[in-house]
Design a protein around this motif. Structure first.
Motif, PDB file in Angstrom:
ATOM      1  N   UNK A 291      -0.885  13.940  -3.932  1.00  0.00           N
ATOM      2  CA  UNK A 291      -0.155  13.713  -2.687  1.00  0.00           C
ATOM      3  C   UNK A 291      -0.351  12.313  -2.146  1.00  0.00           C
ATOM      4  N   UNK A 292      -1.338  11.581  -2.662  1.00  0.00           N
ATOM      5  CA  UNK A 292      -1.635  10.244  -2.169  1.00  0.00           C
ATOM      6  C   UNK A 292      -1.289   9.177  -3.191  1.00  0.00           C
ATOM      7  N   UNK A 293      -0.648   9.565  -4.286  1.00  0.00           N
ATOM      8  CA  UNK A 293      -0.413   8.618  -5.376  1.00  0.00           C
ATOM      9  C   UNK A 293       0.435   7.433  -4.939  1.00  0.00           C
ATOM     10  N   UNK A 294       1.485   7.693  -4.154  1.00  0.00           N
ATOM     11  CA  UNK A 294       2.373   6.611  -3.753  1.00  0.00           C
ATOM     12  C   UNK A 294       1.773   5.761  -2.647  1.00  0.00           C
ATOM     13  N   UNK A 295       0.749   6.283  -1.945  1.00  0.00           N
ATOM     14  CA  UNK A 295       0.171   5.558  -0.819  1.00  0.00           C
ATOM     15  C   UNK A 295      -1.057   4.753  -1.198  1.00  0.00           C
ATOM     16  N   UNK A 296      -1.575   4.963  -2.414  1.00  0.00           N
ATOM     17  CA  UNK A 296      -2.830   4.319  -2.798  1.00  0.00           C
ATOM     18  C   UNK A 296      -2.605   2.836  -3.048  1.00  0.00           C
ATOM     19  N   UNK A 297      -3.297   2.009  -2.307  1.00  0.00           N
ATOM     20  CA  UNK A 297      -3.245   0.565  -2.515  1.00  0.00           C
ATOM     21  C   UNK A 297      -4.664   0.029  -2.358  1.00  0.00           C
ATOM     22  N   UNK A 298      -5.076  -0.886  -3.225  1.00  0.00           N
ATOM     23  CA  UNK A 298      -6.439  -1.406  -3.106  1.00  0.00           C
ATOM     24  C   UNK A 298      -6.606  -2.223  -1.843  1.00  0.00           C
ATOM     25  N   UNK A 299      -7.726  -2.061  -1.167  1.00  0.00           N
ATOM     26  CA  UNK A 299      -8.060  -2.842   0.014  1.00  0.00           C
ATOM     27  C   UNK A 299      -9.430  -3.466  -0.203  1.00  0.00           C
ATOM     28  N   UNK A 300      -9.784  -4.402   0.661  1.00  0.00           N
ATOM     29  CA  UNK A 300     -11.051  -5.121   0.526  1.00  0.00           C
ATOM     30  C   UNK A 300     -11.944  -4.922   1.736  1.00  0.00           C
ATOM     31  N   UNK A 444      -8.482  -6.967   5.920  1.00  0.00           N
ATOM     32  CA  UNK A 444      -8.722  -6.523   4.544  1.00  0.00           C
ATOM     33  C   UNK A 444      -7.893  -5.311   4.168  1.00  0.00           C
ATOM     34  N   UNK A 445      -7.349  -4.604   5.149  1.00  0.00           N
ATOM     35  CA  UNK A 445      -6.488  -3.456   4.874  1.00  0.00           C
ATOM     36  C   UNK A 445      -5.116  -3.670   5.499  1.00  0.00           C
ATOM     37  N   UNK A 446      -4.634  -4.908   5.465  1.00  0.00           N
ATOM     38  CA  UNK A 446      -3.365  -5.257   6.096  1.00  0.00           C
ATOM     39  C   UNK A 446      -2.235  -4.398   5.531  1.00  0.00           C
ATOM     40  N   UNK A 447      -1.370  -3.935   6.440  1.00  0.00           N
ATOM     41  CA  UNK A 447      -0.229  -3.109   6.072  1.00  0.00           C
ATOM     42  C   UNK A 447       0.888  -3.997   5.546  1.00  0.00           C
ATOM     43  N   UNK A 448       1.384  -3.684   4.354  1.00  0.00           N
ATOM     44  CA  UNK A 448       2.420  -4.519   3.737  1.00  0.00           C
ATOM     45  C   UNK A 448       3.719  -4.521   4.524  1.00  0.00           C
ATOM     46  N   UNK A 449       3.923  -3.534   5.379  1.00  0.00           N
ATOM     47  CA  UNK A 449       5.166  -3.464   6.166  1.00  0.00           C
ATOM     48  C   UNK A 449       5.021  -4.077   7.553  1.00  0.00           C
ATOM     49  N   UNK A 450       3.831  -4.564   7.897  1.00  0.00           N
ATOM     50  CA  UNK A 450       3.589  -5.155   9.214  1.00  0.00           C
ATOM     51  C   UNK A 450       3.226  -6.623   9.039  1.00  0.00           C
ATOM     52  N   UNK A 451       4.203  -7.514   9.224  1.00  0.00           N
ATOM     53  CA  UNK A 451       3.966  -8.943   9.007  1.00  0.00           C
ATOM     54  C   UNK A 451       2.960  -9.522   9.985  1.00  0.00           C
ATOM     55  N   UNK A 452       2.724  -8.857  11.118  1.00  0.00           N
ATOM     56  CA  UNK A 452       1.770  -9.361  12.097  1.00  0.00           C
ATOM     57  C   UNK A 452       0.349  -9.358  11.558  1.00  0.00           C
ATOM     58  N   UNK A 453       0.075  -8.578  10.537  1.00  0.00           N
ATOM     59  CA  UNK A 453      -1.267  -8.498   9.971  1.00  0.00           C
ATOM     60  C   UNK A 453      -1.465  -9.460   8.800  1.00  0.00           C
TER      61      UNK A 453
END
Length: 595
Positions: A291-300, A444-453
């Protein structure tokens, strides 16, 4: 959650997630007190099952016997223990249990039917580097729930090298360089039970990478079969050799596999001028809940960066819909790259990159081999070859000889930019990232859809076009872009006992220098004589000059607390404000007391 029921069995209940209510999946349990108590469905207590007896302290004689035993293995894990199912019939994987493996092979040579057979090991294993970075087969078992390399580290792949000679390339090509054994032929057990179903590996992406560059092209995967490596005796090239294999295992969160996916990159291997061959292979394994496969993104980190973790980076992407104005960050999977020397010869290559690590100052240097004629052609802008194409011509003995025109890379874009496939370059060009704006994750966990981060990287403007100049007398090229300087400014945010680190500025500068062909006598005797010119790249992190932590002192609480407006209704009616005057309150209390 499993809990006891009236009949002595167990009931399944989904634990609440994100504040949602738990949902009972089976019939309701008995409401009797004893039936509502939690019970143990399964545990790993060795006292309740099969376990290894503690041998107590060993002796020197025991050690000698172990060393002389044929069952002793060094750098491998070939000593296997049978997977035991417990008495309740539970056969799902526990974390750290190796994945079962079998192989699908043709029933007969040239036949269309297949059969499933056991391999050298009953478990899925991957090669790993031993001794001088050489690949050792079966050195690393794939364990359920354990990512490779570990998620807590900065490495993105396990890397090893397969070195051989031109005479042995044909044998090595078919024996150890083919990807079909680990993809098309591999079958993985859904659970650790020997009676469980077997999953085929699903090919999700197939690419071909140029032997000496990072230029890749997508291949057709409609057949779902990974091409086997093959050797051409005429050209001496091993085609479709495995370069990169990325596994993704989807599980249901309860110890059973749902799918096994593979992302494969192939390449060609050929002999160098000295007759040696080297194939660098990379592997990775990632487990994720279905259920989390599409949401998994590496963070730092979360939210601040952790020391030594890759910097998040990407380029600005626009919504493909014509009428849409949405924007997002197309993330780079390995973080912000920096050119690094190739491990075999130290040359600059597009496939030899390493991530920029947070708060780690570093300097990397690699070399660009050029002949005297090649240096002049590069400096005057006569060559149109991309750097990866130039390396291919230079390193392939069958395609380059002294009687041909001296090859050189194009100087229309800085070589450092070509190594990064056009990243950080605002001008045009055919490279993948040319003309795209580059961003670095502020958090380190910036959201790819939020340019403010995200922080847009400030890239210094290049000097005027074609600024390189050739000095015929000195055999020297001036105003060459000799590298990049990455600069980052960081700050601390949050509570003083747990501050979060954030990037507030990212800047990249070009460095310039002169390249002079020093050994002109050797070039006169041999026009193919090479000189290695250096590209240097640096990374520097600088903390911002900020004020120290500011203490916030809350206001002192009132002597008398605020009371609701209708506390003394109907004796006092107030619709505009609460009763907060201590004197009025005290008077009202005294009046009510003596009434």
């Amino acid at each position: 959650l499993d809990y006891c029921s009236k009949g002595g069995g167990s009931m399944e209940v989904s634990l609440p997630e994100s504040g949602a209510l738990g949902i009972v999946r089976t019939s309701k349990a008995s409401k009797q007190f004893l039936s509502q108590q939690l019970c143990i469905i399964h545990d790993n207590n060795p006292e309740l099952g099969r376990f290894f007896v503690d041998p107590q302290s060993g002796s020197s004689l025991d050690l000698e016997r172990a060393l002389q035993s044929e069952e002793n293995h060094f750098f491998t894990q070939e000593q296997e223990y049978a997977v035991q199912e417990d008495s309740s019939g539970l056969s799902t994987y526990n974390v750290g249990v190796p994945l079962r493996a079998k192989f699908r092979v043709p029933s007969e040579v040239g036949g269309n039917t297949t059969q499933v057979v056991s391999g050298p090991s009953p478990y899925v294993t991957l090669p790993a580097a031993v001794w001088s970075n050489e690949c050792q087969e079966g050195a690393v078992p794939v364990l359920f729930g354990v990512n490779l390399p570990p998620s807590s580290g900065s490495k993105t792949h396990l890397t090893c090298a397969r070195a051989s000679s031109a005479a042995d390339l044909e044998q090595e090509c078919q024996a150890s360089m083919s990807a079909d054994v680990l993809v098309s032929m591999l079958m993985i057990g859904v659970s650790q039970s020997s009676a469980a179903d077997l999953l085929p590996v699903q090919l999700t992406a197939l690419r071909f990478r140029h032997p000496v560059g990072s230029l890749t092209s997508s291949l057709n995967i409609s057949s779902g079969i990974t091409p086997a490596a093959s050797y051409n005796a005429t050209t001496g090239v091993c085609s479709n050799a495995l370069a990169v294999l990325d596994f993704v295992f989807l599980h249901d969160g309860r110890g059973a596999l749902i799918a096994a996916q593979a992302d494969v990159t192939l390449t060609d291997v050929f002999s160098k001028l000295d007759g040696s061959t080297v194939l660098n292979q990379q592997y990775s394994v990632r487990f994720t809940k279905s259920s989390e496969a599409e949401l998994a993104r590496p963070v730092s980190g979360a939210p601040g960066y952790l020391h030594g973790y890759p910097l998040l980076a990407g380029v600005l992407a626009l919504d493909p819909l014509f009428s849409s104005s949405k924007q997002a960050i197309r993330r780079l999977s390995s973080g912000l790259p920096i050119p690094a020397p190739h491990p075999t010869d130290g040359t600059c290559r597009p496939d030899s990159l390493q991530p920029v690590l947070f708060n780690v100052n570093q300097i990397t240097a690699c070399t660009v081999p050029l002949t005297l004629g090649g240096l002049e052609s590069f400096c005057t802008g006569e060559s149109l070859l991309a750097y990866s194409e130039y390396l291919s011509l230079l390193l392939s003995a069958s395609e380059y000889s002294e009687d041909q025109s001296t090859p050189s890379p194009s100087g229309s874009q800085p070589l450092s930019i070509q190594l990064l496939n056009g990243l950080l370059y605002s001008g045009g060009g055919s490279l993948e990232y040319s003309g795209n704006r580059t961003f670095v994750g502020g958090w380190a966990n910036a959201d790819a859809t939020n340019l403010a981060e995200w922080d847009q990287t400030e890239v210094e403007l290049l000097k005027t076009a074609n600024s390189m100049s050739w000095n015929t007398d000195k055999k020297q090229c001036d105003n060459v872009v000799t590298g990049l300087a990455y600069e980052f400014m960081t700050t601390l945010v949050g509570q003083v006992h747990n501050p979060q680190t954030k990037i507030v500025l990212a800047r990249v500068r070009f460095t310039y220098g002169s390249w002079r062909f020093a050994n002109q006598r050797a070039a006169a005797l041999n026009p193919g004589a090479l000189q290695h010119f250096s590209l240097e790249h640096s990374v520097q992190f600088v903390p911002v000059q900020q004020q120290g932590p500011i203490g916030i002192t809350p206001e002192a609480p009132p002597l008398f607390p605020d009371l609701p407006e209708d506390l003394f209704y109907p004796f006092v009616v107030s619709t505009s404000q609460r009763i907060a005057t201590p004197c009025i309150l005290l008077a009202l209390v005294l009046v009510l007391t003596f009434i």
